[in-house]
Design an enzyme around this catalytic site. Structure first.
Site, PDB file in Angstrom:
ATOM      1  N   ASN A 255      26.503 -37.966  19.376  1.00 42.50           N
ATOM      2  CA  ASN A 255      25.056 -36.978  19.259  1.00 42.50           C
ATOM      3  C   ASN A 255      24.839 -36.070  20.373  1.00 42.50           C
ATOM      4  O   ASN A 255      23.577 -34.934  19.933  1.00 42.50           O
ATOM      5  CB  ASN A 255      23.983 -38.605  19.065  1.00 42.50           C
ATOM      6  CG  ASN A 255      23.319 -37.676  19.031  1.00 42.50           C
ATOM      7  OD1 ASN A 255      22.412 -37.271  17.573  1.00 42.50           O
ATOM      8  ND2 ASN A 255      22.090 -38.714  19.127  1.00 42.50           N
TER       9      ASN A 255
ATOM     10  N   ASP B 191       0.804  -1.248  -0.284  1.00 40.68           N
ATOM     11  CA  ASP B 191       0.344   0.217  -0.119  1.00 40.68           C
ATOM     12  C   ASP B 191       1.095   1.136  -0.291  1.00 40.68           C
ATOM     13  O   ASP B 191       1.889   1.190   0.755  1.00 40.68           O
ATOM     14  CB  ASP B 191      -1.103   0.002   1.392  1.00 40.68           C
ATOM     15  CG  ASP B 191      -2.070  -1.584   1.123  1.00 40.68           C
ATOM     16  OD1 ASP B 191      -2.797  -0.796   0.366  1.00 40.68           O
ATOM     17  OD2 ASP B 191      -2.430  -1.402   2.271  1.00 40.68           O
TER      18      ASP B 191
HETATM   19  P1  ATP Z   1      -3.719   3.475   0.889  1.00 41.29           P
HETATM   20  O1  ATP Z   1      -2.779   4.426  -0.670  1.00 41.29           O
HETATM   21  O2  ATP Z   1      -2.262   2.552   1.375  1.00 41.29           O
HETATM   22  O3  ATP Z   1      -4.391   2.377  -0.623  1.00 41.29           O
HETATM   23  P2  ATP Z   1      -5.827   5.502   0.393  1.00 41.29           P
HETATM   24  O4  ATP Z   1      -6.244   6.098   1.480  1.00 41.29           O
HETATM   25  O5  ATP Z   1      -5.278   5.383  -0.860  1.00 41.29           O
HETATM   26  O6  ATP Z   1      -4.616   3.627   0.401  1.00 41.29           O
HETATM   27  P3  ATP Z   1      -8.351   4.284   0.443  1.00 41.29           P
HETATM   28  O7  ATP Z   1      -8.257   4.389   1.415  1.00 41.29           O
HETATM   29  O8  ATP Z   1      -9.337   3.259   0.387  1.00 41.29           O
HETATM   30  O9  ATP Z   1      -6.823   3.622  -0.063  1.00 41.29           O
HETATM   31  O10 ATP Z   1      -8.882   5.913  -0.139  1.00 41.29           O
HETATM   32  C1  ATP Z   1      -9.465   6.070  -1.419  1.00 41.29           C
HETATM   33  C2  ATP Z   1      -9.257   7.335  -1.359  1.00 41.29           C
HETATM   34  O11 ATP Z   1     -10.891   7.835  -1.273  1.00 41.29           O
HETATM   35  C3  ATP Z   1      -8.262   8.523  -1.850  1.00 41.29           C
HETATM   36  O12 ATP Z   1      -7.478   8.423  -2.398  1.00 41.29           O
HETATM   37  C4  ATP Z   1      -8.767   9.435  -1.197  1.00 41.29           C
HETATM   38  O13 ATP Z   1      -9.102  10.423  -2.821  1.00 41.29           O
HETATM   39  C5  ATP Z   1     -10.021   8.675  -0.272  1.00 41.29           C
HETATM   40  N1  ATP Z   1     -10.503   8.942   1.073  1.00 41.29           N
HETATM   41  C6  ATP Z   1      -9.361   8.592   1.198  1.00 41.29           C
HETATM   42  N2  ATP Z   1     -10.424   8.571   2.652  1.00 41.29           N
HETATM   43  C7  ATP Z   1     -10.900   9.542   2.558  1.00 41.29           C
HETATM   44  C8  ATP Z   1     -11.773  10.407   3.381  1.00 41.29           C
HETATM   45  N3  ATP Z   1     -11.955  10.072   5.138  1.00 41.29           N
HETATM   46  N4  ATP Z   1     -13.073  10.298   3.164  1.00 41.29           N
HETATM   47  C9  ATP Z   1     -13.051  10.343   2.453  1.00 41.29           C
HETATM   48  N5  ATP Z   1     -12.602  10.417   0.996  1.00 41.29           N
HETATM   49  C10 ATP Z   1     -10.971   9.230   0.941  1.00 41.29           C
END
Ligand code: ATP
Length: 860
Positions: free
Chosen positions: A697, A324
Site C-alpha cells: 500500500n 470575446d
Molecule cells: P468584444 O469584441 O470583446 O465584445 P468590444 O470592444 O467589441 O469587445 P465593447 O467594448 O462593448 O465591445 O464595445 C462595443 C462598441 O462600442 C464597439 O464596437 C464600439 O463601436 C463602441 N466603443 C468601444 N469603445 C468605445 C469608446 N471608448 N468610446 C466610444 N465607443 C466605443
C-alpha cells in the site's frame, strides 16, 4: 475615524497628502508603519496538525490500537514495524498535502491585483497590497476598490456594495461633505470600501484605511469561505463511503474464514484490518486535489491561471467556447486605417480650424500619459489619440482652450461616450462631443442629418466589410451645462462630423486554435459588441464561420426571439454581434439547456454574471477588469484565445491521468482483496502478512501511481469528443477493468503460492508477496495509455515513472535480499530461478492488459 464626516481639506491634512499623491519615500515609510494592504488569511493548519490529520482516519486508529494490543500480548517487533509503516504513510500524505498547498499559494500570488495611483502627480500601477493611507487612487468602471477610500473627484460614479452591505442596487457616489449625523455604511456616499466594485464612471480618491483596518478587514472572519470541492472529489468521496462498507464486510468475512482455518485471532484481526486500511481508497479525494493543484501549476506556466480548482477538472468537458473578439481573437492593437468627414460645416468655427474630426478625436477620450511617455488606456482610444497626435493635434494644448467640465463615461450597453467642454471667450457656451458605435449614433442625430442616414450607413458598411471597427463622432453646442447629466437628454440632436475605421488584426495563433477546437469536438463562438459586418469579416478570417449554415445573430435580433425560438437555433449561431454583456447570460442558458458545457470569456464589469454562470468563466489577465477576474474560474494571462485551447488540452490530460491513477489504485486494491479472499477458498493459507499488505500500500501503490500524473497526453487527445460531464467515472469499462484485472492479479498471486507450496518451496510467501508487488508494476506500465500499446508509446517516455519503478524494484529486492529486512518483513532470499519465475509470472497482468487494449483497438 469618521472619514465621511470630515471636509476634504482636513482629510488631506490628516493624511498629509495632496490630490497629486504622496512621494515614494513617504509611501515606503507608511508601508512599514501600517503593514500590507491585505486581508489576513484564516488560520492555517500547523505542520503538526497536518500530520495528526493524516493519522486520524478511523481505520488507521483501529489498526494502531490492534497493533498495540498485539504488541502487548505477542510480537513487539511486528507492532513497531506496522506503526513505522503507518507513520511513513502519513508522512508521505503530509508531504503531498504540503506541496499542494504551496502550489495553490503560488497560484494565488500570481493573481495579484494592481491599483492605478498618483504619486507626486505621476500615474503608476502598483500591487494593491502596497497601497498606504494617503495614496491617491485613480478608479474607473470595472475596478474593485482596493482599500477604504474617500472620494475627492467623481464622474457619474456608481458602486456595487452588495459584497459589504447586501444591497443589490448600485450606490451613487460623490465627493461632497456630509452634514453631521449618523450614517450607515450604505449611506456614506462620499466613501468607497475595499472589496466593493465600481460599476460606472471615474473617480479620484484618497486611501484612508488599508488591510485589516478596512471595513472588509473588520468582517473578514465572516467572509472566509470553505474551500470548494470539485465534482470528481464529491463523487469519489461518496463512492469511497459506499465502497468502505463493502470492503469492511469482505474483510470481516476474511477474518472469519482465516480464523476458522486455524489462524490466531490476533493475526487475522491485524491482517483483515490492514487489508481494510490498504483497500479503502480514503486518500483518493485528497490525491485528486494534489493532482489538480499540480495541474493548475502547469496551466499557470501556460498562461492559464486557475482561480477555482474544479475548473482544471471540468476543462475537459467543454463543448462550447464563447469568446470575446477584441483582444482575445484579435490582437487588440488598433490602428486607424481610414477617416471620413461629413460635409456639414456647422461647428467648424468652434475649433477655429477645419479638421473638426481630429479635434474631437484628441478631446473625447480617457487615455493618459504614462511614466515613460506611452499612452495608457483603452486600445481603441489610444489609437484615436495617437492618430490625432500624429496629425499634430496636441491633446494637452487643446484641453487648455477647451477644458473638460463633465462627461458621460463609455459603457458597453450604450456603446458611446460623451465629453463636455467649456468653450472659452463665450457667454458660458459648452460643447458636447459624443463618440460611439455608428449605428447607435445614427439614432441620435438632428433632424437635418436624419435625411442623410442611408448615405452614412452605406459608407459605414463599406468600412465594416473590410473588418474595420467603425466609430462615429458627433457634436452639438449648448448654452449651459444641464444640472442633470442624463445621457438620453445630452446624447440627442447631435451633428455627425465623421467616422473613423480602425483595424484590429486577428491573432495568427487564434486561426490555428479555432481549427484545433473544431477537431476536438468543441464549437468556437465569437461574441462581440462590434458591428455585424465587422464581426462576420473577422469570424470568416479566423475560420469560426466556415459554411453557409453558420449564423450571425445581432443583439437586437436576439432580443426579439423567445427563449424557445432561441434554443432552437442556438447551436447554429457562430457569431453574436452588437450584443450587450447581459445577453451573454441568455446565450449560456440556451446552450446549457441543450446540455452543452460552456466556457465563456469576459472582460468588462457587466460580464461578471455571465462569468459566474458559465461552466467555466474565463477572464482576461491583461485587459480584464478586476470585477471580471474576481467572478471568473480561470484567468488568461495573455488574453489569448489559443491559450484556452491549450488549457482544454491540459485539462483533458490531467483528467485522463487522474482516471488512470484511480484505475491503478483500485485495481491494485482489488487484486489484494481477491488474493486474500480466494486463498482460503482454495485451501491455501493467508498468502500475505499484515506488514506485506501495508508495504504494498505504501510503496507499490504510492510511488508509481503518482507518476501517472506525468504521463504525456494521449496522441488523440484533441481529436476525440469532449468528455460527458454527467458520465460516471466508473463507466467506460473502468469497473470491469478493476474487477477482472484485480481478479487476474489475485489468481496469479495465489497460483504462485499454490505452486510453491505444492513443490514444498519454503520461500513461498516471499515469492507470493513479490508476485503481487511486481504484477502491480506491470499493470501501471500497461495502463499508461488508454489505447496505444506500451511498445508504441515507449517504455522510457514517462521518465518519473521509470525512476519510480526502479526505486520500487530496488526496495523490493532489498526486502528479499538484505538480511536485516528479511528479519523485519519475514522474507527469505530467493534463488535466481525463483526470482526469474516470479518475474515471469507477474508479467501476466502486463500482457493481459496489453491484449485488452489490442482487442479494443480492433473493435474500434
Ligand atoms: P468584444 O469584441 O470583446 O465584445 P468590444 O470592444 O467589441 O469587445 P465593447 O467594448 O462593448 O465591445 O464595445 C462595443 C462598441 O462600442 C464597439 O464596437 C464600439 O463601436 C463602441 N466603443 C468601444 N469603445 C468605445 C469608446 N471608448 N468610446 C466610444 N465607443 C466605443
Amino acid at each position: 475615524m469618521n472619514w465621511h464626516l470630515l471636509p476634504l481639506s482636513e482629510i488631506s491634512q490628516l493624511l498629509n497628502t495632496t490630490p497629486s499623491g504622496i512621494d515614494a519615500i513617504t509611501a515606503s515609510e507608511r508601508l512599514c508603519e501600517h503593514g500590507k494592504n491585505q486581508i489576513e488569511d484564516k488560520k492555517k493548519k500547523t505542520i503538526v496538525q497536518m500530520l495528526i490529520c493524516q493519522l486520524s482516519d478511523f481505520m488507521i486508529l483501529i489498526l494502531i490500537a490492534a497493533a498495540i494490543v498485539s504488541g502487548i500480548i505477542g510480537d513487539l517487533t511486528d507492532t513497531l514495524i506496522i506503526l513505522a509503516i503507518i507513520f511513513l504513510n502519513a508522512l508521505v500524505g503530509f508531504i503531498q498535502e504540503y506541496q499542494a498547498e504551496k502550489a495553490m499559494e503560488a497560484l494565488k500570488k500570481m493573481a495579484t491585483n494592481y491599483a492605478r495611483i498618483l504619486r507626486e502627480g505621476k500615474t503608476m500601477d502598483i500591487p494593491t497590497y502596497n497601497l498606504v493611507p494617503g495614496d491617491v487612487v485613480v478608479l474607473e468602471a470595472g475596478n474593485v476598490i482596493p482599500a477604504d477610500i474617500r472620494f475627492f473627484e467623481t464622474h457619474q460614479v456608481k458602486v456595487d456594495e452588495s459584497a459589504l452591505t447586501g444591497e443589490s442596487n448600485n450606490a451613487e457616489k460623490n465627493s461632497d461633505d456630509l452634514p453631521k449625523g449618523n450614517y450607515a455604511l450604505g449611506d456614506q456616499v462620499n466613501m468607497g470600501y475595499k472589496g466593493t466594485s465600481i460599476t460606472h464612471g471615474r473617480a479620484l480618491a484618497y486611501v484612508v484605511a488599508t488591510g485589516m483596518r478596512t471595513e472588509l478587514g473588520h468582517i473578514a472572519k465572516m467572509l472566509q469561505t470553505e474551500e470548494t470541492t470539485t465534482p470528481l472529489q464529491k463523487r469519489l468521496a461518496d463512492f469511497g463511503k459506499r465502497l468502505s462498507v463493502v470492503i469492511l464486510i469482505i474483510c470481516t468475512i476474511i477474518f472469519f474464514i482465516g480464523w476458522l482455518r486455524g489462524e490466531s485471532v490476533m493475526t487475522m484481526l491485524i491482517t483483515s484490518i490492514s487489508l481494510a486500511v490498504a483497500a479503502i481508497p480514503e486518500a483518493l479525494p485528497a490525491l485528486v486535489t494534489i493532482a489538480l493543484a499540480f495541474g493548475a501549476k502547469k496551466l499557470a506556466k501556460n498562461n492559464a491561471l486557475i482561480r477555482k480548482l474544479p475548473a482544471v477538472e471540468t476543462l475537459g468537458s467543454v463543448t462550447y467556447i464563447c469568446s470575446d473578439k477584441t483582444g482575445t481573437l484579435t490582437l487588440n492593437k488598433m490602428t486607424v486605417q481610414e477617416i471620413f468627414e461629413t460635409s456639414d460645416t456647422k461647428y467648424t468655427a468652434v475649433f477655429e480650424e477645419k479638421n473638426r474630426l481630429l479635434h474631437a478625436m484628441a478631446l473625447n477620450n480617457d487615455v493618459s500619459k504614462g511614466e515613460n511617455g506611452n499612452w495608457l488606456g483603452d486600445s481603441t482610444e489610444v489609437a484615436l489619440v495617437q492618430y490625432a497626435n500624429d496629425k499634430n493635434l496636441n491633446r494637452a494644448e487643446l484641453e487648455d482652450t477647451l477644458p473638460r467640465i463633465a462627461e458621460l463615461p463609455f459603457d458597453s450597453k450604450r456603446k458611446c461616450m460623451t465629453t463636455i467642454h467649456q468653450i472659452q471667450n463665450t457667454t458660458g457656451e459648452i460643447m458636447v462631443i459624443t463618440k460611439g458605435a455608428v449605428d447607435v449614433l445614427l439614432h441620435k442625430l438632428n433632424a437635418d442629418q436624419n435625411l442623410h442616414i442611408p448615405e452614412f450607413e452605406c459608407k459605414v458598411n463599406e468600412m465594416a466589410e473590410k473588418g474595420y471597427r467603425v466609430l462615429g463622432y458627433a457634436m452639438k453646442t449648448l448654452s449651459s451645462l444641464p444640472e442633470n447629466l442624463d445621457s438620453n437628454e445630452i446624447e440627442t440632436g447631435l451633428t455627425l462630423i465623421g467616422f473613423v475605421g480602425m483595424i484590429d488584426p486577428p491573432r495568427e495563433e487564434a486561426r490555428q486554435a479555432v481549427l484545433q477546437c473544431k477537431e476536438a469536438g468543441i464549437i468556437p463562438v465569437m461574441i462581440t459588441g462590434d458591428h455585424k459586418l465587422t464581426a462576420k469579416a473577422i469570424a470568416e478570417k479566423l475560420g469560426i464561420i466556415s459554411s453557409k449554415e453558420d449564423l450571425v445573430l445581432t443583439g437586437i435580433e436576439l432580443s426579439v426571439l423567445t427563449q424557445n425560438e432561441f434554443i432552437n437555433i442556438v447551436e447554429k449561431v457562430r457569431v453574436y454581434a452588437r450584443v450587450n454583456p447581459e445577453q451573454k447570460l441568455r446565450i449560456i442558458t440556451a446552450l446549457q439547456s441543450k446540455n452543452h458545457f460552456v466556457a465563456m470569456t469576459g472582460d468588462g464589469v457587466n460580464d461578471a454574471p455571465a462569468l459566474k454562470n458559465a461552466d467555466i468563466g474565463i477572464a482576461m489577465g491583461i485587459n480584464g477588469t478586476e470585477v471580471s477576474k474576481e467572478a471568473s474560474h480561470m484567468i488568461l494571462l495573455d488574453d489569448n484565445f489559443a491559450t484556452i485551447i491549450v488549457a482544454v488540452q491540459h485539462g483533458r490530460k490531467i483528467f485522463d491521468n487522474i482516471l488512470k491513477f484511480i484505475k491503478y489504485i483500485m485495481t491494485g486494491n482489488s487484486g489484494e482483496i481477491w488474493a486474500i479472499f480466494l486463498a482460503p477458498l482454495f485451501g491455501l493459507p493467508i498468502p500475505l502478512m499484515a506488514i506485506h499488505i501495508l508495504w504494498i500500500n505504501l510503496v507499490t501503490d504510492g510511488l508509481p501511481g503518482l507518476t501517472l500524473a506525468s504521463e504525456p497526453a494521449e496522441a488523440n487527445i484533441m481529436k476525440r469528443q469532449p468528455r460527458n460531464s454527467t458520465e460516471s467515472i466508473f463507466s467506460k469499462g473502468m469497473t470491469l477493468h478493476i474487477l477482472w484485472v484485480g481478479f487476474l492479479m489475485g489468481i496469479v498471486t495465489i497460483g504462485m503460492q499454490a505452486y510453491a507450496i505444492h513443490v514444498a518451496n519454503s520461500h513461498w510467501q516471499t515469492m507470493t508477496f513479490t508476485v503481487l508487488c511486481f504484477s502491480q508494476l506491470g499493470h501501471v506500465m500497461a495502463i499508461r495509455s488508454e489505447r496505444d500499446s506500451t511498445f508504441k508509446i515507449g517504455f522510457l517516455s514517462n521518465k518519473p515513472m521509470v525512476g519510480a519503478l526502479l526505486i520500487t524494484v530496488t526496495l523490493q529486492l532489498m526486502i528479499i535480499y538484505v538480511p536485516f529486512c528479511n528479519e523485519i518483513f519475514k522474507t527469505q532470499p530467493l534463488t535466481m530461478y525463483e526470482l526469474l519465475l516470479t518475474l515471469a509470472v507477474s508479467s501476466t497482468v502486463f500482457w493481459a492488459v496489453e491484449i485488452e487494449k489490442w482487442i479494443k483497438n480492433i473493435k474500434k
